[in-house]
Design a protein around this motif. Structure first.
Motif, PDB file in Angstrom:
ATOM      1  N   LYS A  23       0.836  -1.192   0.000  1.00 53.04           N
ATOM      2  CA  LYS A  23       0.000   0.000   0.000  1.00 53.04           C
ATOM      3  C   LYS A  23       0.871   1.242   0.000  1.00 53.04           C
ATOM      4  N   PRO A  24       0.547   2.254  -0.798  1.00 47.81           N
ATOM      5  CA  PRO A  24       1.274   3.510  -0.688  1.00 47.81           C
ATOM      6  C   PRO A  24       1.149   4.039   0.725  1.00 47.81           C
ATOM      7  N   GLU A  25       2.290   4.388   1.320  1.00 50.81           N
ATOM      8  CA  GLU A  25       2.300   4.830   2.717  1.00 50.81           C
ATOM      9  C   GLU A  25       1.585   6.153   2.853  1.00 50.81           C
ATOM     10  N   ARG A  26       1.092   6.458   4.054  1.00 57.46           N
ATOM     11  CA  ARG A  26       0.175   7.576   4.232  1.00 57.46           C
ATOM     12  C   ARG A  26       0.873   8.916   4.160  1.00 57.46           C
ATOM     13  N   ASN A  27       2.179   8.906   3.996  1.00 56.91           N
ATOM     14  CA  ASN A  27       2.888  10.160   3.793  1.00 56.91           C
ATOM     15  C   ASN A  27       3.274  10.317   2.328  1.00 56.91           C
ATOM     16  N   GLY A  28       2.622   9.545   1.467  1.00 57.39           N
ATOM     17  CA  GLY A  28       2.939   9.612   0.059  1.00 57.39           C
ATOM     18  C   GLY A  28       4.093   8.713  -0.324  1.00 57.39           C
ATOM     19  N   GLU A  66      -0.054  -2.666   4.866  1.00 59.69           N
ATOM     20  CA  GLU A  66      -0.304  -3.472   3.681  1.00 59.69           C
ATOM     21  C   GLU A  66      -1.734  -3.262   3.209  1.00 59.69           C
ATOM     22  N   GLU A  67      -1.884  -3.170   1.912  1.00 60.29           N
ATOM     23  CA  GLU A  67      -3.200  -2.914   1.320  1.00 60.29           C
ATOM     24  C   GLU A  67      -4.147  -4.077   1.584  1.00 60.29           C
ATOM     25  N   THR A  68      -5.386  -3.744   1.875  1.00 60.83           N
ATOM     26  CA  THR A  68      -6.404  -4.770   2.092  1.00 60.83           C
ATOM     27  C   THR A  68      -6.636  -5.551   0.801  1.00 60.83           C
ATOM     28  N   PRO A  69      -6.514  -6.878   0.834  1.00 58.33           N
ATOM     29  CA  PRO A  69      -6.791  -7.661  -0.385  1.00 58.33           C
ATOM     30  C   PRO A  69      -8.203  -7.399  -0.904  1.00 58.33           C
ATOM     31  N   MET A  70      -8.347  -7.331  -2.206  1.00 58.06           N
ATOM     32  CA  MET A  70      -9.625  -6.976  -2.808  1.00 58.06           C
ATOM     33  C   MET A  70     -10.734  -7.936  -2.399  1.00 58.06           C
ATOM     34  N   SER A 542      -1.589 -11.788   4.863  1.00 55.56           N
ATOM     35  CA  SER A 542      -0.452 -11.082   4.281  1.00 55.56           C
ATOM     36  C   SER A 542       0.092 -11.808   3.060  1.00 55.56           C
ATOM     37  N   ARG A 543       0.349 -11.044   2.025  1.00 57.66           N
ATOM     38  CA  ARG A 543       0.979 -11.584   0.819  1.00 57.66           C
ATOM     39  C   ARG A 543       2.479 -11.348   0.819  1.00 57.66           C
TER      40      ARG A 543
END
Length: 564
Positions: A23-28, A66-70, A542-543
């Motif tokens: 996931k792109p981190e929350r600070n860009g 980490e991005e939530t899996p779709m 987690s992937r």
């Protein structure tokens, strides 16, 4: 370990995608645990600015989201949708008295009055929260140390009411209390000192600090707290929540601007609203967004009149208790100095738990305490007591002594509580003549790194900073919130599960709080149970499972991303 995100290029392009599903981190920024992945700077990134940002950090700053899996996200929404449909169906049955309703509601003869209870607002409590209510408010009947005893209770009406049995669930491993340094105990030097003070002073004060409630112990506590934090003066309050909610209105008001992190605690939000100041929210730990709001505030001034703001106050927390993230304080202070704003730092979870000397996030980054205008913290967590403090320049503290509602109207802190804080703080500082405090700080740091690393090795999705003792592990689906808490308690592990509205609707989680009092044996036992329940409930989402190198299994630097 991985390169510090503070030294990585900021992602300015909206079209850049996360690599390897991260996931792109929350600070860009993009997050990566492994040392193999290098990020290329975007066209919007200025090398000079990155060099300035890099120089602000003296140590690696590693956080993971980490991005939530779709598929998991879709199933989570479907689960909430099914619960909502059945909720409306049950409300229909309750309306026609087919099903009994236990929730508070309007009396029939008062139906034409202004409603006291908003029926729609109670929908979530009636139909979703009530299904898993047994996971919260469990009565503890022992010291909440590394192990605890719980009073057993049962419900015969689906969690609307509870009945207590004569049985006690003993030796439950406690992974939920904020007992970071293990001072929540009933034996030892701190307890002995508290017992002695209780005999001398009693328990209650029965007055405010401005009247007959100012004890010599209060003065000692405030001087010790100021010395501990490295500032000129400090002031103690009897309640941590009120320390924020009642003091922020004394510091800012109409014509002032508050820039608040979107994940700030509700006490900070309430204090900001009560102040009457204008509030603008910036994205969590996103320094680009914060700087943008600062620039706009300086350029445009107040709405309509465009007069300069009387004050601009940046409000942040040291450790964010739901995310396990640590504030990017060096960058916040740099922006504060550049735009001549003020910083209000809430160290409720970070004081005692971060830094080589336990002085909190300021100590963690090696910063000057004088650069933080208002230092706030609580004694409820690392010190095993109650209450909070405000620290800073002497002029600030003297101003609050006459303008803070918590001083003028609140009853003084109980003497035994004050002594618990003094004794534990002296232990942390080494003024008790021992190294117990430093050993607890070191043990907490080791436990934190070890627990986080093992969870990732097992395949769980873990949020937050690598050094944060608050460790959120993702559950996602609403059905798994209650199931995880119950299955863990069956195996004598006490945990805190959290869901909507305390978190985003698809990011339900369990929040582990690590303590220095946890031994490696306790942590290994808990991790074994967590892995077992994780397999049972299929929680290993987690992937990017971390795999230790077979050649050097104990070296943190050899962990890499592995796609399942």
């Amino acid at each position: 370990m991985t390169e510090s995100p503070a030294t990585k290029p900021a992602g300015g392009g909206g079209g850049q995608r996360a690599r390897n599903g991260l996931k792109p981190e929350r600070n860009g920024l993009l997050k990566s645990f492994g040392c193999k992945h290098e990020l290329q700077p975007t066209h919007n990134c200025q090398p000079e600015e990155e060099e300035v940002r890099s120089s602000l950090y003296r140590r690696p700053f590693v956080e993971s989201y980490e991005e939530t899996p779709m598929l998991v996200a879709v199933l989570t929404y479907v689960g909430y949708g099914i619960l909502t449909i059945f909720g409306y169906l049950r409300d229909f049955l309750r309306h026609w008295k087919i099903e009994r309703c236990h929730i508070a509601r309007e009396r029939e003869e008062q139906k034409d009055f202004v409603p006291l209870y908003q029926d729609f607002e109670n929908f979530y409590n009636r139909n979703l929260y009530m299904r898993i209510r047994d996971n919260w408010n469990r009565p503890v009947c022992s010291v909440p140390g590394p192990r605890m005893d719980l009073k057993q209770r049962v419900s015969h009406d689906y969690n609307w009411t509870f009945e207590y049995t004569d049985q006690v669930i003993r030796d439950v491993i406690n992974l939920g209390s904020y007992n970071y340094l293990g001072f929540a105990e009933n034996t030892g030097p701190c307890t002995d000192a508290v017992a002695k003070v209780t005999l001398q002073y009693g328990v209650g004060v029965a007055s405010t600090r401005q009247e007959m409630g100012n004890l010599d112990k209060h003065e000692v506590l405030e001087e010790l707290t100021a010395s501990f934090l490295g500032v000129e003066a400090a002031m103690a309050f009897g309640m941590g929540f009120a320390t924020n909610s009642m003091n922020i209105p004394a510091l800012v008001g109409k014509g002032c601007l508050i820039l608040s992190d979107e994940l700030n605690h509700v006490s900070l939000v309430l204090g900001a609203r009560l102040s009457g100041a204008t509030i603008r929210v910036f994205k969590h730990n996103n320094m680009q967004n914060l700087e943008k709001l600062l620039r706009e505030a300086i350029v445009h001034g107040q709405p309509r009149t465009h007069r300069p703001w009387k004050k601009i106050l940046i409000v942040v927390e040291g450790i964010y208790s739901m995310e396990g993230s640590i504030v990017r304080l060096p960058e916040v202070i740099a922006l504060k100095k550049r735009y001549r704003a003020y910083v209000y730092l809430d160290e409720a979870h970070s004081i005692g738990a971060l830094g080589s000397r336990g002085r909190g996030v300021v100590d963690y980054f090696g910063l000057d305490p004088c650069d933080v205008d208002v230092m706030m913290g609580t004694f409820t967590k690392s010190f095993g007591a109650a209450g909070g403090y405000i620290a800073g320049k002497r002029e600030l503290i003297e101003y609050l002594r006459t303008h803070s509602h918590s001083v003028v109207y609140a009853t003084s802190m109980s003497p035994p509580v004050v002594e618990q804080i003094i004794a534990s703080m002296k232990c942390i500082m080494g003024e008790d003549g021992t190294t117990v405090g430093q050993e607890r700080i070191r043990q907490l740091a080791e436990n934190t790194v070890y627990f986080r690393k093992r969870l990732r090795e097992m395949g769980f999705t873990v949020y937050g900073n690598q050094d944060s003792p608050v460790i959120p592990m993702m559950l996602y689906m609403p059905s798994k919130i209650g199931a995880f808490g119950r299955e863990m308690l069956k195996r004598n592990i006490g945990v805190v599960v959290v869901g909507f509205p305390a978190t985003p609707i698809i990011e339900s989680r369990v929040r582990f709080c690590i303590s220095s009092a946890h031994t490696k044996h306790l942590l290994d036992k808990a991790l074994s149970v967590i892995s077992e329940v994780g397999d049972l409930l299929q929680l290993k989402y987690s992937r990017h499972r971390l795999q230790p190198s077979p050649m050097r299994p104990l070296d943190d630097s050899v962990y890499e991303d592995v796609v399942d």
